[in-house]
Design an enzyme around this catalytic site. Structure first.
Site, PDB file in Angstrom:
ATOM      1  N   SER A  11       0.879  -1.580   0.147  1.00 57.25           N
ATOM      2  CA  SER A  11      -0.012   0.231  -0.023  1.00 57.25           C
ATOM      3  C   SER A  11       1.221   1.473   0.118  1.00 57.25           C
ATOM      4  CB  SER A  11      -1.381  -0.423   0.932  1.00 57.25           C
ATOM      5  OG  SER A  11      -0.083  -0.270   1.925  1.00 57.25           O
ATOM      6  N   GLU A  12       2.154   1.192   0.459  1.00 48.83           N
ATOM      7  CA  GLU A  12       2.991   2.086   0.278  1.00 48.83           C
ATOM      8  C   GLU A  12       5.311   1.685   0.578  1.00 48.83           C
ATOM      9  OE1 GLU A  12      -0.471   4.549   2.125  1.00 48.83           O
ATOM     10  OE2 GLU A  12       0.367   2.704   3.341  1.00 48.83           O
ATOM     11  N   THR A  13       5.563   2.316   0.374  1.00 46.72           N
ATOM     12  CA  THR A  13       6.918   2.602   0.248  1.00 46.72           C
ATOM     13  C   THR A  13       7.120   3.679   0.765  1.00 46.72           C
ATOM     14  OG1 THR A  13       7.099   0.498  -1.701  1.00 46.72           O
ATOM     15  CG2 THR A  13       8.752   1.426  -0.879  1.00 46.72           C
TER      16      THR A  13
END
Length: 280
Positions: free
Chosen positions: A46-48
């Site tokens: 979902s996020e990096t």
């Protein structure tokens, strides 16, 4: 070829693989925006995040946050995961709290009782949701508009629109039409029943963020920050509570909310599950 230190951190759960993972690349100043976006798309999380030298003397580090499809000015579980990775890599804050620089500005992060907690940033948009948009949300969630007890904008960067339902059961039963809500980021919350659900947790939360490339996010710090600001101010929630998120995805996310004077702190467990080198 460039080698960079890398960690994948599980956030908002002390149980292995039951929180929300974030990929964190340390010392990423040499990477281009295109390289960051490509790696974030490849991880398919979902996020990096990418940790960089700060541009202001008040900050301890700077972070850029990417979803598989776009860059965000702020996000909650990436804030805690990034801070965890920075500290575990030897980062030393200038003061009592860590100061993170991100697209939304400076975000304080504190360490307490084995957890990390960030200070909820001011809402970029708050207040009532337009009636025609609320009807669209109800249709997309496949629920009756009458089942929505209240709704508000709780946007602190990702664009959250939040609705309050009557129970945890209603929240868990949702089967959204994702295509109908593709341009929205929607948070849904409902209270636990102490008699049937348990007394330790007050609310069940789900986050639908179709516009960022993630149908349902497992555990969402930014959403819970906005929800807390809305619910506490409106009298729906006390100053201190724990919320559950990720149940429908097989996760056991636990988000601690703590209001102290003019600040709301959003906290949870953070554990490194993967560490190594990224080769670019």
């Amino acid at each position: 070829m460039t080698e960079l230190r890398f960690q994948q951190v599980d956030v908002f759960s002390s149980v292995a693989f039951k929180g929300n993972p974030v990929a964190v690349v340390l010392g990423a100043d040499a990477l281009t925006t295109e390289q960051m976006a490509a790696f974030a798309n490849w991880t398919n999380l979902s996020e990096t995040t990418f940790l960089l030298r700060p541009t202001t003397p008040e900050a301890d580090y700077r972070v850029r946050i990417f979803t598989p499809q776009t860059e965000l000015p702020f996000a909650g579980h990436p804030t805690l995961g990034s801070c965890h990775a920075w500290l575990s890599a030897g980062g030393q804050p200038r003061g009592e709290v860590v100061i993170q620089e991100c697209g939304l500005g400076l975000v304080p992060v504190r360490r307490e009782a084995g957890q990390l907690a960030f200070s909820a940033p001011p809402l970029l948009r708050s207040g009532a949701v337009e009636s025609d948009l609320l009807k669209k949300v109800a249709d997309g969630l496949k629920i009756s508009p009458a089942s929505i007890r209240d709704a508000a904008w709780t946007d602190n960067g990702p664009g959250w629109l939040s609705i309050l339902l009557g129970s945890r059961k209603e929240v868990l039963a949702l089967e959204p039409d994702y295509a109908a809500l593709a341009d929205l980021s929607i948070g849904v919350i409902g209270p636990w029943d102490a008699a049937t659900d348990g007394k330790d947790i007050l609310f069940e939360v789900r986050a639908f963020a179709m516009g960022t490339g993630v149908h349902e996010d497992p555990v969402t710090g930014s959403l819970n920050a906005g929800l807390a600001q809305w619910l506490i101010a409106a009298g729906y929630a006390p100053d201190h509570y724990v919320a559950s998120q990720g149940t429908c995805l097989g996760r056991t996310g636990r988000i601690s909310i703590d209001r102290q004077k003019d600040k709301i702190w959003v906290g949870g467990e953070t554990v490194t599950r993967i560490s190594g080198l990224l080769r670019v």
